[in-house]
Scaffold this motif. Structure first.
Motif, PDB file in Angstrom:
ATOM      1  N   GLU A  14       0.849  -1.188   0.000  1.00  0.00           N
ATOM      2  CA  GLU A  14       0.000   0.000   0.000  1.00  0.00           C
ATOM      3  C   GLU A  14       0.887   1.241   0.000  1.00  0.00           C
ATOM      4  OE1 GLU A  14      -2.841  -0.113   3.081  1.00  0.00           O
ATOM      5  OE2 GLU A  14      -3.602  -2.068   2.525  1.00  0.00           O
ATOM      6  N   ARG A  15       0.983   1.911  -1.122  1.00  0.00           N
ATOM      7  CA  ARG A  15       1.870   3.047  -1.281  1.00  0.00           C
ATOM      8  C   ARG A  15       1.053   4.328  -1.410  1.00  0.00           C
ATOM      9  NH1 ARG A  15       6.882   1.140  -3.089  1.00  0.00           N
ATOM     10  NH2 ARG A  15       7.319   3.084  -4.174  1.00  0.00           N
ATOM     11  N   SER A  16       1.714   5.428  -1.106  1.00  0.00           N
ATOM     12  CA  SER A  16       1.003   6.705  -1.209  1.00  0.00           C
ATOM     13  C   SER A  16       0.745   7.043  -2.666  1.00  0.00           C
ATOM     14  CB  SER A  16       1.867   7.805  -0.564  1.00  0.00           C
ATOM     15  OG  SER A  16       2.986   8.077  -1.386  1.00  0.00           O
ATOM     16  N   SER A  17      -0.209   7.941  -2.878  1.00  0.00           N
ATOM     17  CA  SER A  17      -0.587   8.309  -4.240  1.00  0.00           C
ATOM     18  C   SER A  17       0.545   9.020  -4.968  1.00  0.00           C
ATOM     19  CB  SER A  17      -1.829   9.206  -4.207  1.00  0.00           C
ATOM     20  OG  SER A  17      -1.564  10.358  -3.431  1.00  0.00           O
ATOM     21  N   ASN A  18       1.563   9.518  -4.220  1.00  0.00           N
ATOM     22  CA  ASN A  18       2.671  10.215  -4.866  1.00  0.00           C
ATOM     23  C   ASN A  18       3.705   9.256  -5.435  1.00  0.00           C
ATOM     24  OD1 ASN A  18       1.624  12.752  -4.199  1.00  0.00           O
ATOM     25  ND2 ASN A  18       2.536  12.683  -2.159  1.00  0.00           N
ATOM     26  N   ASP A  19       3.706   7.999  -4.943  1.00  0.00           N
ATOM     27  CA  ASP A  19       4.668   7.016  -5.423  1.00  0.00           C
ATOM     28  C   ASP A  19       4.291   6.576  -6.829  1.00  0.00           C
ATOM     29  OD1 ASP A  19       5.126   5.424  -2.198  1.00  0.00           O
ATOM     30  OD2 ASP A  19       6.097   7.156  -3.079  1.00  0.00           O
ATOM     31  N   SER A  20       5.252   6.624  -7.730  1.00  0.00           N
ATOM     32  CA  SER A  20       4.949   6.296  -9.123  1.00  0.00           C
ATOM     33  C   SER A  20       5.150   4.816  -9.418  1.00  0.00           C
ATOM     34  CB  SER A  20       5.816   7.137 -10.053  1.00  0.00           C
ATOM     35  OG  SER A  20       7.190   6.924  -9.774  1.00  0.00           O
ATOM     36  N   GLU A  21       6.046   4.124  -8.686  1.00  0.00           N
ATOM     37  CA  GLU A  21       6.318   2.735  -8.994  1.00  0.00           C
ATOM     38  C   GLU A  21       5.821   1.822  -7.878  1.00  0.00           C
ATOM     39  OE1 GLU A  21       9.914   1.389 -10.536  1.00  0.00           O
ATOM     40  OE2 GLU A  21      10.399   3.200 -11.665  1.00  0.00           O
ATOM     41  N   PRO A  22       4.876   0.917  -8.178  1.00  0.00           N
ATOM     42  CA  PRO A  22       4.430  -0.038  -7.170  1.00  0.00           C
ATOM     43  C   PRO A  22       5.574  -0.961  -6.770  1.00  0.00           C
ATOM     44  CG  PRO A  22       2.923   0.041  -9.036  1.00  0.00           C
ATOM     45  CD  PRO A  22       4.139   0.798  -9.425  1.00  0.00           C
ATOM     46  N   GLU A  23       5.528  -1.449  -5.542  1.00  0.00           N
ATOM     47  CA  GLU A  23       6.572  -2.331  -5.036  1.00  0.00           C
ATOM     48  C   GLU A  23       6.337  -3.760  -5.498  1.00  0.00           C
ATOM     49  OE1 GLU A  23       8.095  -3.518  -0.592  1.00  0.00           O
ATOM     50  OE2 GLU A  23       7.605  -1.440  -1.035  1.00  0.00           O
ATOM     51  N   VAL A  24       7.412  -4.445  -5.885  1.00  0.00           N
ATOM     52  CA  VAL A  24       7.304  -5.837  -6.330  1.00  0.00           C
ATOM     53  C   VAL A  24       6.980  -6.703  -5.131  1.00  0.00           C
ATOM     54  CG1 VAL A  24       8.548  -7.757  -7.375  1.00  0.00           C
ATOM     55  CG2 VAL A  24       8.955  -5.434  -8.171  1.00  0.00           C
ATOM     56  N   ARG A  25       5.956  -7.540  -5.248  1.00  0.00           N
ATOM     57  CA  ARG A  25       5.590  -8.379  -4.104  1.00  0.00           C
ATOM     58  C   ARG A  25       6.537  -9.560  -3.992  1.00  0.00           C
ATOM     59  NH1 ARG A  25       0.164 -11.829  -5.416  1.00  0.00           N
ATOM     60  NH2 ARG A  25       0.489 -12.182  -7.623  1.00  0.00           N
ATOM     61  N   GLY A  54      11.632 -24.890 -17.811  1.00  0.00           N
ATOM     62  CA  GLY A  54      11.954 -23.470 -17.671  1.00  0.00           C
ATOM     63  C   GLY A  54      11.568 -22.876 -16.332  1.00  0.00           C
ATOM     64  N   GLY A  55      10.818 -23.614 -15.535  1.00  0.00           N
ATOM     65  CA  GLY A  55      10.418 -23.106 -14.227  1.00  0.00           C
ATOM     66  C   GLY A  55       9.112 -22.345 -14.283  1.00  0.00           C
ATOM     67  N   GLU A  56       8.696 -21.828 -13.130  1.00  0.00           N
ATOM     68  CA  GLU A  56       7.434 -21.100 -13.034  1.00  0.00           C
ATOM     69  C   GLU A  56       7.606 -19.638 -13.431  1.00  0.00           C
ATOM     70  OE1 GLU A  56       4.435 -22.222  -9.891  1.00  0.00           O
ATOM     71  OE2 GLU A  56       6.302 -22.583  -8.831  1.00  0.00           O
ATOM     72  N   LEU A  57       6.595 -19.106 -14.081  1.00  0.00           N
ATOM     73  CA  LEU A  57       6.600 -17.699 -14.478  1.00  0.00           C
ATOM     74  C   LEU A  57       6.797 -16.806 -13.251  1.00  0.00           C
ATOM     75  CD1 LEU A  57       6.098 -15.926 -17.032  1.00  0.00           C
ATOM     76  CD2 LEU A  57       3.724 -15.767 -16.299  1.00  0.00           C
ATOM     77  N   TRP A  58       6.128 -17.169 -12.148  1.00  0.00           N
ATOM     78  CA  TRP A  58       6.219 -16.367 -10.922  1.00  0.00           C
ATOM     79  C   TRP A  58       7.657 -16.290 -10.423  1.00  0.00           C
ATOM     80  CZ3 TRP A  58       4.574 -12.999  -7.535  1.00  0.00           C
ATOM     81  CH2 TRP A  58       5.117 -13.007  -6.259  1.00  0.00           C
ATOM     82  N   THR A  59       8.396 -17.420 -10.493  1.00  0.00           N
ATOM     83  CA  THR A  59       9.781 -17.447 -10.015  1.00  0.00           C
ATOM     84  C   THR A  59      10.639 -16.483 -10.822  1.00  0.00           C
ATOM     85  OG1 THR A  59       9.532 -19.767  -9.366  1.00  0.00           O
ATOM     86  CG2 THR A  59      11.769 -18.948  -9.583  1.00  0.00           C
ATOM     87  N   LYS A  60      10.468 -16.486 -12.153  1.00  0.00           N
ATOM     88  CA  LYS A  60      11.263 -15.596 -13.009  1.00  0.00           C
ATOM     89  C   LYS A  60      10.911 -14.133 -12.750  1.00  0.00           C
ATOM     90  CE  LYS A  60      13.447 -18.899 -14.643  1.00  0.00           C
ATOM     91  NZ  LYS A  60      14.823 -19.073 -14.142  1.00  0.00           N
ATOM     92  N   LEU A  61       9.632 -13.849 -12.538  1.00  0.00           N
ATOM     93  CA  LEU A  61       9.205 -12.480 -12.262  1.00  0.00           C
ATOM     94  C   LEU A  61       9.804 -11.986 -10.951  1.00  0.00           C
ATOM     95  CD1 LEU A  61       7.429 -10.096 -13.184  1.00  0.00           C
ATOM     96  CD2 LEU A  61       5.541 -11.115 -11.912  1.00  0.00           C
ATOM     97  N   LYS A  62       9.833 -12.880  -9.959  1.00  0.00           N
ATOM     98  CA  LYS A  62      10.395 -12.526  -8.651  1.00  0.00           C
ATOM     99  C   LYS A  62      11.896 -12.276  -8.768  1.00  0.00           C
ATOM    100  CE  LYS A  62      10.912 -15.813  -5.712  1.00  0.00           C
ATOM    101  NZ  LYS A  62      10.690 -16.918  -4.750  1.00  0.00           N
ATOM    102  N   GLU A  63      12.564 -13.054  -9.622  1.00  0.00           N
ATOM    103  CA  GLU A  63      14.013 -12.929  -9.768  1.00  0.00           C
ATOM    104  C   GLU A  63      14.429 -11.586 -10.365  1.00  0.00           C
ATOM    105  OE1 GLU A  63      15.346 -16.220 -12.096  1.00  0.00           O
ATOM    106  OE2 GLU A  63      15.090 -17.686 -10.487  1.00  0.00           O
ATOM    107  N   ILE A  64      13.691 -11.114 -11.399  1.00  0.00           N
ATOM    108  CA  ILE A  64      14.132  -9.903 -12.094  1.00  0.00           C
ATOM    109  C   ILE A  64      13.270  -8.677 -11.814  1.00  0.00           C
ATOM    110  CG2 ILE A  64      15.159 -11.278 -13.930  1.00  0.00           C
ATOM    111  CD1 ILE A  64      12.918 -10.419 -15.755  1.00  0.00           C
TER     112      ILE A  64
END
Length: 532
Positions: free
Chosen positions: A35-46, A360-370
């Protein structure tokens, strides 16, 4: 001399209070990292995977047999105010709120008694009616879902009945009428407000759901009433004649997979070759219903992903029909974009599905990595995706009322139990596109209820680096896939940009690592899986 001892007691107290506020702020950020403030432009990677809600069965006969509980005016007022203060429940309509108020039952808890234990699966919702020796109003989950679903089903049936009385629509099938209903939206008009003026070109078809509409005609400069129209009546049929687009059903080809001679005892686990789990069986994934392990044949000819699900867990969660359906439909489908089911087995403790192994592994794993994907990779992955976690066969025009899926990916119609169809997949696809490009879904919170409220609000904040095409697709599911040659993709002639994400090493190198689970599920012999 200690500097702290030289400060006045008041100054030390101020500094301690300031430090406490700072620590509390940091703690809040840890509790709600997304949950980020409205001024933050980039959401945080979960950093953690979202839990999946299983499709709990809801009886076809949606009758509420529970006795209504009479309440005083003050009790009713307390309950209604509690509902209106809740982000999620405040969106219910008057009829649904009235039903909830009538069906809430009063329960009492003494000091020290637990109402809900953390980690347990909740069956009911509570409204606190008193403090200390606690009195609560309670409603069971299935009763709540029945209230929501009944309203939507009855309203849809009523709308189809209304449409059948229109001369222009009387020869259409229920499937075609259902498509028209999906194109309509509910609009409220105030008393004396003009809906359509005489002489203007009508481009809208109306059905009166509630209240009365006065029809007037200009006679010598004065508006004279011709008639009054009420619930179920309609006007503006010419708009339908001018623009009609009702699609016919299309047949789906029936594909059957070939039988296999594979046996469960011929499959052996693959072991980790290095690392802290060296010598243990390789686990590819762990979910709410079981584990997926890497196995091979006795002669090491081929690798498979073995999905093992506890039968006692299936029965406890009432998922027997779902598991059997998943097995049947996976056996029937032969598609290069859906993981294949080669065989299915059972014993007294588990059911097993021998799946195609995708190294190739799970899509979620690759997304988390990069963190997040660049657009070419996101386009390619989205084009290949088929959302098949909880599938259901639907005739065109039909609706299903299952409450299922990952909270962040649920469309409003599932959350509100309004009934949903194929369009729910389009919503989820848009959420997937956003998460691949940003690293986090657009509607996030540590609390599912807050996620649902954000989804119903429907406000999406786009980071500045997102392209206009991606924004348009996510908002409207437009033409983001212009770079994809669908025929080449289908026949496997597209060079996959995801290759650069794949690491080289043992066949399991691209998967997260999990400790070996040596515990065994209890035996379950009810017989639900006799034909598995």
């Amino acid at each position: 001399m200690n500097l702290d001892s030289a400060l006045s007691p008041e100054k030390r107290l101020e500094e301690k209070e300031s430090l406490l506020k700072e620590l509390q702020t940091r703690l809040d950020e840890l509790d709600h990292p997304l949950e980020r403030s409205s001024n933050d432009s980039e959401p945080e990677v979960r950093k953690s995977r979202a839990a999946v809600i299983a499709p709990e069965p809801l009886h076809e006969n949606l009758e509420i047999t529970q006795t209504r509980v009479k309440k005083t005016i003050s009790e009713t007022s307390l309950i209604v105010k509690s509902i209106q203060k809740n982000d999620f429940l405040s969106r219910l309509d008057d009829e649904q709120i009235t039903m909830m108020v009538e069906l809430l039952v009063s329960i009492e808890k003494n000091p020290g008694e637990s109402v809900i234990v953390e980690g347990s699966e909740g069956e009911s919702m509570y409204i606190v009616a008193a403090l200390t020796k606690v009195r609560l109003w309670c409603i069971e989950r299935q009763t709540y879902r029945t209230i929501m679903t009944n309203k939507s089903k009855k309203k849809r049936e009523q709308m189809i009945g209304f449409l059948k009385t229109a001369r222009t629509l009387k020869d259409l099938s229920d499937v075609q009428l259902s498509k028209i209903i999906d194109s309509m939206e509910e609009v409220k008009f105030q008393n004396k407000e003009v809906i359509v003026r005489e002489g203007t070109e009508g481009n809208t078809f109306y059905i009166i759901l509630k209240g009365e509409v006065q029809v007037t005609k200009n006679v010598n400069g004065n508006q004279r009433e011709i008639r009054k129209m009420g619930k179920g009546e309609h006007f503006g049929e010419l708009a339908l004649i001018r623009s009609s687009n009702v699609f016919e059903d299309t047949a789906v080809p029936d594909k059957r997979s070939q039988k296999t001679s594979m046996r469960l005892k011929d499959l052996v686990p693959v072991l980790y070759q290095e690392g802290r789990y060296q010598g243990d069986p390789v686990t590819l994934g762990v979910g709410g219903f079981g584990r997926v392990e890497l196995v091979t044949t006795l002669h090491h000819g081929k690798y498979y992903a073995l999905k093992r699900i506890s039968k006692t867990h299936i029965v406890a969660k009432r998922q027997e029909a779902h598991v059997k359906f998943e097995k049947r439909i996976l056996m029937e489908i032969q598609c290069d974009f859906i993981v294949r089911l080669h065989a299915a087995f059972k014993d007294t403790r588990y059911v097993y599905m021998v799946m195609e192994f995708c190294s190739g592994g799970e899509l979620w794993t690759k997304l988390k990595e990069i963190g997040r994907f660049d657009e070419p990779i996101a386009v390619f992955c989205t084009a290949c995706v088929v959302d098949f976690g909880f599938a259901k066969e639907l005739v065109r025009g039909d609706k299903t009322y299952s409450f299922l899926g990952t909270p962040e990916y649920m469309p409003p119609e599932i959350i509100q139990n309004q009934g949903h169809d194929f369009s729910a997949d389009f919503w989820s696809l848009g959420i997937l596109v956003y998460e691949l490009l940003v690293g986090s879904p657009p509607f996030s919170s540590s609390e599912p209820q807050k996620i649902y409220a954000k989804i119903l609000d429907g406000v999406i904040k786009f980071p500045p680096y997102l392209g206009e095409g991606a924004k348009s697709l996510i908002s409207k599911l437009c033409r983001w896939f212009s770079s994809i040659n669908w025929h080449k993709l289908r026949v496997g002639q597209v060079e996959a940009p995801t290759v650069k994400l794949i690491r080289k090493g043992p066949c399991y190198i691209n998967f997260d690592r999990f400790p070996h689970d040596k515990t065994q599920a209890e035996e379950e012999k009810s017989g639900w899986d006799d034909d598995f």
